[in-house]
Design an enzyme around this catalytic site. Structure first.
Site, PDB file in Angstrom:
ATOM      1  N   GLN A   1       0.862  -1.183   0.000  1.00  0.00           N
ATOM      2  CA  GLN A   1       0.000   0.000   0.000  1.00  0.00           C
ATOM      3  C   GLN A   1       0.896   1.229   0.000  1.00  0.00           C
ATOM      4  O   GLN A   1       1.872   1.283   0.741  1.00  0.00           O
ATOM      5  CB  GLN A   1      -0.847  -0.077   1.277  1.00  0.00           C
ATOM      6  CG  GLN A   1      -1.000   1.195   2.089  1.00  0.00           C
ATOM      7  CD  GLN A   1      -2.127   2.058   1.563  1.00  0.00           C
ATOM      8  OE1 GLN A   1      -3.145   1.536   1.097  1.00  0.00           O
ATOM      9  NE2 GLN A   1      -1.954   3.366   1.612  1.00  0.00           N
ATOM     10  N   THR A   2       0.575   2.211  -0.838  1.00  0.00           N
ATOM     11  CA  THR A   2       1.395   3.432  -0.797  1.00  0.00           C
ATOM     12  C   THR A   2       0.613   4.651  -1.263  1.00  0.00           C
ATOM     13  O   THR A   2      -0.333   4.532  -2.038  1.00  0.00           O
ATOM     14  CB  THR A   2       2.683   3.263  -1.640  1.00  0.00           C
ATOM     15  OG1 THR A   2       3.476   4.434  -1.501  1.00  0.00           O
ATOM     16  CG2 THR A   2       2.386   3.033  -3.108  1.00  0.00           C
ATOM     17  N   ARG A   3       1.033   5.816  -0.753  1.00  0.00           N
ATOM     18  CA  ARG A   3       0.462   7.090  -1.219  1.00  0.00           C
ATOM     19  C   ARG A   3       1.586   8.008  -1.688  1.00  0.00           C
ATOM     20  O   ARG A   3       1.398   9.190  -1.896  1.00  0.00           O
ATOM     21  CB  ARG A   3      -0.364   7.778  -0.126  1.00  0.00           C
ATOM     22  CG  ARG A   3       0.213   7.725   1.274  1.00  0.00           C
ATOM     23  CD  ARG A   3      -0.517   8.652   2.217  1.00  0.00           C
ATOM     24  NE  ARG A   3       0.174   9.909   2.285  1.00  0.00           N
ATOM     25  CZ  ARG A   3       1.108  10.219   3.184  1.00  0.00           C
ATOM     26  NH1 ARG A   3       1.458   9.362   4.120  1.00  0.00           N
ATOM     27  NH2 ARG A   3       1.694  11.399   3.168  1.00  0.00           N
TER      28      ARG A   3
ATOM     29  N   HIS B   1      10.739   4.740  -4.808  1.00  0.00           N
ATOM     30  CA  HIS B   1      12.136   4.866  -5.216  1.00  0.00           C
ATOM     31  C   HIS B   1      12.796   3.489  -5.082  1.00  0.00           C
ATOM     32  O   HIS B   1      12.127   2.499  -4.812  1.00  0.00           O
ATOM     33  CB  HIS B   1      12.827   5.938  -4.368  1.00  0.00           C
ATOM     34  CG  HIS B   1      12.138   7.268  -4.438  1.00  0.00           C
ATOM     35  ND1 HIS B   1      12.052   7.979  -5.614  1.00  0.00           N
ATOM     36  CD2 HIS B   1      11.464   7.991  -3.508  1.00  0.00           C
ATOM     37  CE1 HIS B   1      11.372   9.093  -5.396  1.00  0.00           C
ATOM     38  NE2 HIS B   1      10.993   9.121  -4.130  1.00  0.00           N
TER      39      HIS B   1
ATOM     40  N   HIS C   1      12.129   1.259  -2.011  1.00  0.00           N
ATOM     41  CA  HIS C   1      10.810   0.611  -1.991  1.00  0.00           C
ATOM     42  C   HIS C   1      10.809  -0.633  -2.865  1.00  0.00           C
ATOM     43  O   HIS C   1      10.224  -1.658  -2.517  1.00  0.00           O
ATOM     44  CB  HIS C   1       9.722   1.557  -2.502  1.00  0.00           C
ATOM     45  CG  HIS C   1       9.591   2.814  -1.709  1.00  0.00           C
ATOM     46  ND1 HIS C   1      10.141   3.997  -2.116  1.00  0.00           N
ATOM     47  CD2 HIS C   1       8.990   3.063  -0.530  1.00  0.00           C
ATOM     48  CE1 HIS C   1       9.879   4.931  -1.222  1.00  0.00           C
ATOM     49  NE2 HIS C   1       9.182   4.385  -0.253  1.00  0.00           N
TER      50      HIS C   1
ATOM     51  N   ARG D   1       6.645   1.057   9.290  1.00  0.00           N
ATOM     52  CA  ARG D   1       6.718   1.920  10.452  1.00  0.00           C
ATOM     53  C   ARG D   1       5.714   3.042  10.235  1.00  0.00           C
ATOM     54  O   ARG D   1       5.619   3.585   9.142  1.00  0.00           O
ATOM     55  CB  ARG D   1       8.153   2.477  10.474  1.00  0.00           C
ATOM     56  CG  ARG D   1       8.587   3.051  11.752  1.00  0.00           C
ATOM     57  CD  ARG D   1      10.028   3.557  11.596  1.00  0.00           C
ATOM     58  NE  ARG D   1      10.441   4.208  12.820  1.00  0.00           N
ATOM     59  CZ  ARG D   1      10.103   5.459  13.127  1.00  0.00           C
ATOM     60  NH1 ARG D   1       9.398   6.184  12.293  1.00  0.00           N
ATOM     61  NH2 ARG D   1      10.491   5.978  14.272  1.00  0.00           N
TER      62      ARG D   1
ATOM     63  N   ALA E   1       0.143   4.559   7.542  1.00  0.00           N
ATOM     64  CA  ALA E   1      -0.974   5.516   7.427  1.00  0.00           C
ATOM     65  C   ALA E   1      -0.965   6.556   8.536  1.00  0.00           C
ATOM     66  O   ALA E   1      -2.012   6.952   9.053  1.00  0.00           O
ATOM     67  CB  ALA E   1      -2.312   4.786   7.376  1.00  0.00           C
TER      68      ALA E   1
ATOM     69  N   ARG F   1     -15.204  41.109  -1.362  1.00  0.00           N
ATOM     70  CA  ARG F   1     -16.590  41.295  -0.885  1.00  0.00           C
ATOM     71  C   ARG F   1     -17.431  41.988  -1.955  1.00  0.00           C
ATOM     72  O   ARG F   1     -18.628  41.753  -2.047  1.00  0.00           O
ATOM     73  CB  ARG F   1     -16.586  42.072   0.413  1.00  0.00           C
ATOM     74  CG  ARG F   1     -16.051  41.231   1.570  1.00  0.00           C
ATOM     75  CD  ARG F   1     -17.010  41.224   2.733  1.00  0.00           C
ATOM     76  NE  ARG F   1     -16.689  40.182   3.684  1.00  0.00           N
ATOM     77  CZ  ARG F   1     -17.576  39.343   4.182  1.00  0.00           C
ATOM     78  NH1 ARG F   1     -18.822  39.377   3.767  1.00  0.00           N
ATOM     79  NH2 ARG F   1     -17.229  38.444   5.062  1.00  0.00           N
TER      80      ARG F   1
ATOM     81  N   ILE G   1      -9.810  39.306   6.612  1.00  0.00           N
ATOM     82  CA  ILE G   1      -9.592  39.148   8.059  1.00  0.00           C
ATOM     83  C   ILE G   1      -9.320  37.669   8.347  1.00  0.00           C
ATOM     84  O   ILE G   1      -8.397  37.328   9.062  1.00  0.00           O
ATOM     85  CB  ILE G   1     -10.828  39.633   8.859  1.00  0.00           C
ATOM     86  CG1 ILE G   1     -11.042  41.129   8.638  1.00  0.00           C
ATOM     87  CG2 ILE G   1     -10.631  39.329  10.339  1.00  0.00           C
ATOM     88  CD1 ILE G   1     -12.261  41.691   9.341  1.00  0.00           C
ATOM     89  N   ALA G   2     -10.130  36.782   7.766  1.00  0.00           N
ATOM     90  CA  ALA G   2     -10.003  35.327   7.965  1.00  0.00           C
ATOM     91  C   ALA G   2      -9.808  34.985   9.444  1.00  0.00           C
ATOM     92  O   ALA G   2      -8.731  34.549   9.855  1.00  0.00           O
ATOM     93  CB  ALA G   2      -8.863  34.771   7.124  1.00  0.00           C
TER      94      ALA G   2
HETATM   95  S1  PPS Z   1     -13.825  37.949   6.736  1.00  0.00           S
HETATM   96  O1  PPS Z   1     -14.149  37.734   8.164  1.00  0.00           O
HETATM   97  O2  PPS Z   1     -12.471  37.503   6.428  1.00  0.00           O
HETATM   98  O3  PPS Z   1     -14.812  37.296   5.852  1.00  0.00           O
HETATM   99  O4  PPS Z   1     -13.885  39.506   6.501  1.00  0.00           O
HETATM  100  P1  PPS Z   1     -13.411  40.313   5.176  1.00  0.00           P
HETATM  101  O5  PPS Z   1     -13.979  39.717   3.964  1.00  0.00           O
HETATM  102  O6  PPS Z   1     -11.945  40.526   5.226  1.00  0.00           O
HETATM  103  O7  PPS Z   1     -14.132  41.683   5.328  1.00  0.00           O
HETATM  104  C1  PPS Z   1     -13.739  42.560   6.269  1.00  0.00           C
HETATM  105  C2  PPS Z   1     -14.045  43.974   5.851  1.00  0.00           C
HETATM  106  O8  PPS Z   1     -15.453  44.208   5.934  1.00  0.00           O
HETATM  107  C3  PPS Z   1     -15.712  45.374   6.745  1.00  0.00           C
HETATM  108  N1  PPS Z   1     -16.676  44.915   7.781  1.00  0.00           N
HETATM  109  C4  PPS Z   1     -16.437  44.078   8.810  1.00  0.00           C
HETATM  110  N2  PPS Z   1     -15.318  43.458   9.260  1.00  0.00           N
HETATM  111  C5  PPS Z   1     -15.427  42.643  10.321  1.00  0.00           C
HETATM  112  N3  PPS Z   1     -16.585  42.413  10.986  1.00  0.00           N
HETATM  113  C6  PPS Z   1     -17.731  43.001  10.572  1.00  0.00           C
HETATM  114  N4  PPS Z   1     -18.876  42.759  11.218  1.00  0.00           N
HETATM  115  C7  PPS Z   1     -17.682  43.869   9.453  1.00  0.00           C
HETATM  116  N5  PPS Z   1     -18.623  44.586   8.794  1.00  0.00           N
HETATM  117  C8  PPS Z   1     -17.987  45.218   7.774  1.00  0.00           C
HETATM  118  C9  PPS Z   1     -14.399  45.901   7.207  1.00  0.00           C
HETATM  119  O9  PPS Z   1     -14.197  47.063   6.459  1.00  0.00           O
HETATM  120  C10 PPS Z   1     -13.368  44.893   6.800  1.00  0.00           C
HETATM  121  O10 PPS Z   1     -12.319  45.432   6.035  1.00  0.00           O
HETATM  122  P2  PPS Z   1     -10.804  45.592   6.535  1.00  0.00           P
HETATM  123  O11 PPS Z   1     -10.054  45.937   5.299  1.00  0.00           O
HETATM  124  O12 PPS Z   1     -10.371  44.299   7.129  1.00  0.00           O
HETATM  125  O13 PPS Z   1     -10.875  46.695   7.505  1.00  0.00           O
END
Ligand code: PPS
Length: 570
Positions: A196-198, A202, A205, A291, A294, A436, A476-477
């Site tokens: 089995q391999t992923r 070489h 093996h 060893r 998986a 956005r 922002i993520a």
């Molecule tokens: S996320 O959480 O990653 O999906 O947010 P993002 O797409 O980066 O959007 C953030 C920008 O939207 C504006 N904004 C807000 N930010 C955070 N929380 C709330 N509730 C919100 N409402 C509007 C804000 O201008 C963010 O832009 P940046 O450039 O980060 O200031």
């Protein structure tokens, strides 16, 4: 021990309908509710229907699921270590009732199977993670999948297969259990050891697999996984081309190659048992277990999830019951003076042993450095070099994360300009605000919408990366888990560099360039990151920028230096 109603590797179940029953099923299914199978479910259903997961006859019912979690057994007493479940959304589950039939379709809408619902339930995923994977740590790819990708509700019941899944690639190398058993029969192979391999194979093996086969006087089946493996693995197209080259190195008539469309879980010991059951169903008598078989890598604190020999030990405990034997995998090393590979435990004190670790191999590939012939076959190296050019020729994503107003966009812009000045790559900036406006205009700021927004960005960035460009993302993520999903999407295709713009909340609020913090404090804007919504700080960002200490120009310069030191730009 429970009764063995359906021992593994016995008569193969035929779960596909035939003749007029298919036409009837197709007609009836027009009135059924329909579920589009996910990539993982497509892999699972193929192996349920073709008998590779025998004795399963469908997706686990609740009782089966509980048995698998508690003691790795189905209610019949038969050993089955991994929960094979049909996870769906809450909305879809809300429409369903017990006894109803649903149509399961592939992404093109083709009717793969019909499922008669036995149970619909909401699993305790933390418990599933603990029981099956021995942890709740999301650094484990399957736990991450369970929590962040799999749907919240499970639907269990028996399946009736309608259309066989279609694969357009490597058709001649894909076999279901009946076909492979027939091939062994035709070749007169009574004893077959499976490997089995992923990973690409070489020289070491080739040596170890051939030795293992000789040791147990068996023929050899190289059966690589081409379904879903660990995020970041070499893609299966490249690997299969490599396997075909390695196959030429075995003496004729001793070895065969067949691809397995399995979705691995990286569940270590439980996964090893599962691999044994599957190979038994394919007609093998032995399985090579190495060893850390998986293994999912290390947990969040840098410790391995499983001990190096846990898989071998668990397998050994169940070997008799499974009626497939384990061939423990011996580490092979190259002894320079003897110009040959030998098992590490057979080397003597004076031997000059050469070895190139997986990490070192990837480094050499990434930097376009020499890979010696004693390590791999020139044709294999050529394939890998073609698919994995040195880092400076690969695409990459620079993913900024940080609070609103932290300075992400300004630094991202500065970085883009500097990269354009360098001129080696096409550069695309996916700024939070632009995304956005153009990609996510209908989305708000709930967790669900933010996740959707980030995965959209991840998708676009992964396409840019795949095609050799540079994507700079600056949302922002706020969630660790979503950022990990994006990392996984991208690392399969090129570089991923997370940049945490770690400006303090106080500073962002003080600057308040868009006046949003004041509005958030006043409650006019709801769910505002840092004020009324969480921001989960990155734990392992490649770069951390403190804008209180660095100008945007210097911050962009810092990132450039990091990219240079990682070999992505020159
Ligand atoms: S996320 O959480 O990653 O999906 O947010 P993002 O797409 O980066 O959007 C953030 C920008 O939207 C504006 N904004 C807000 N930010 C955070 N929380 C709330 N509730 C919100 N409402 C509007 C804000 O201008 C963010 O832009 P940046 O450039 O980060 O200031």
């Amino acid at each position: 021990m429970g009764a063995f109603k359906e021992p593994h590797g016995g008569e193969l179940k035929q779960l596909y309908l035939d003749g007029t029953a298919i036409e009837q099923a197709r007609q009836e299914a027009l009135d059924y509710k329909s579920w589009d199978l996910t990539d993982r479910q497509l892999c699972d259903i193929e192996l349920i229907l073709n008998g590779a997961f025998s004795p399963l006859e469908g997706f686990l019912t609740r009782e089966e699921y509980d048995g698998v979690l508690n003691n790795m057994r189905l209610p019949s007493g038969v050993l089955w270590p991994i929960p094979i479940t049909l996870d769906v959304s809450e909305e879809f589950a809300a429409e369903l009732s017990q006894g109803e039939k649903i149509a399961l379709r592939d992404p093109e809408g083709v009717l793969t199977a019909i499922l008669e619902i036995n149970d619909i339930w909401t699993p305790d995923k933390a418990r599933e993670a603990r029981e099956v994977f021995g942890s709740e740590d999301e650094a484990h790819p399957a736990i991450h999948y369970l929590n962040s990708i799999a749907g919240p509700v499970y639907v269990g019941g028996k399946l009736q297969g309608v259309e066989h899944p279609v694969h357009y690639d490597f058709k001649l190398l894909r076999d279901d259990p009946a076909e492979l058993r027939a091939r062994f029969e035709k070749l007169g192979w009574r004893r077959v050891v499976a490997f089995q391999t992923r990973n690409p194979l070489h020289r070491a093996h080739q040596e170890l697999t051939f030795r293992a086969a000789k040791e147990v006087e068996a023929n050899l089946l190289i059966q690589p996984v081409v379904g879903l493996t660990k995020p970041g693995d070499v893609d299966h197209y490249t690997r299969v081309r490599c396997y075909e080259h390695v196959l030429e190195q075995y003496p004729e008539q001793t070895t065969t190659l067949s691809l397995l469309n399995l979705a691995m879980r990286m569940a270590g010991p439980r996964e090893a048992l599962w691999h044994g059951i599957i190979r038994k169903n394919y007609g093998c008598t032995h399985l090579i277990i190495g060893r850390d078989h998986a293994g999912p890598g290390n947990d969040s604190s840098g410790e391995p999830f499983y001990g190096p020999y846990d898989a071998q030990e668990l397998f050994q405990q169940h070997e008799e019951e499974l009626s497939i034997s384990m061939v423990p995998f011996k580490m092979m090393v190259y002894v320079e003076d003897k110009a040959q590979y030998i098992p590490i435990d057979e080397t003597s004190d004076g031997d000059k042993v050469l070895n190139i670790s997986g990490t070192e191999f990837r480094r050499r590939l990434g930097e376009g450095r020499e890979i010696p012939d004693w390590f791999s076959y020139p044709k294999v190296v050529e394939e890998l070099r073609r698919s994995y050019p040195p880092r400076h020729k690969q695409g990459l994503t620079v993913f900024f994360t940080g609070l609103s107003g932290s300075g992400k966009s300004t630094i991202a812009n500065a970085l883009m300009v500097k990269l354009l000045e360098n001129g080696d790559h096409n550069v695309t900036l996916l700024d939070g605000d632009h995304v956005r406006r153009h990609l996510s205009s209908e989305l708000g700021f709930s967790k669900e919408h933010r996740d959707l927004n980030i995965t959209r960005i991840g998708y676009v960035a992964s396409e840019i990366t795949k095609n050799g460009g540079i994507a700079i993302c600056a949302p922002i993520a706020p969630y660790i888990s979503t950022r990990r999903t994006v990392r996984n999407m991208i690392e399969a295709h090129g570089g991923f560099i997370e940049v945490h713009v770690a400006t303090l909340l106080e500073t962002c609020e003080e600057r308040d360039r868009k006046g949003l913090y004041a509005k958030a404090r006043a409650g006019i804007i709801k769910e505002f990151t840092g004020i009324s919504d969480p921001y989960e700080e990155p734990e392992n960002a490649e770069v951390v920028i403190r804008t209180e200490e660095l100008t945007p120009d210097l911050a962009a310069q810092r990132i450039l230096i990091k990219l240079e030191s990682m070999g992505f730009i020159r």
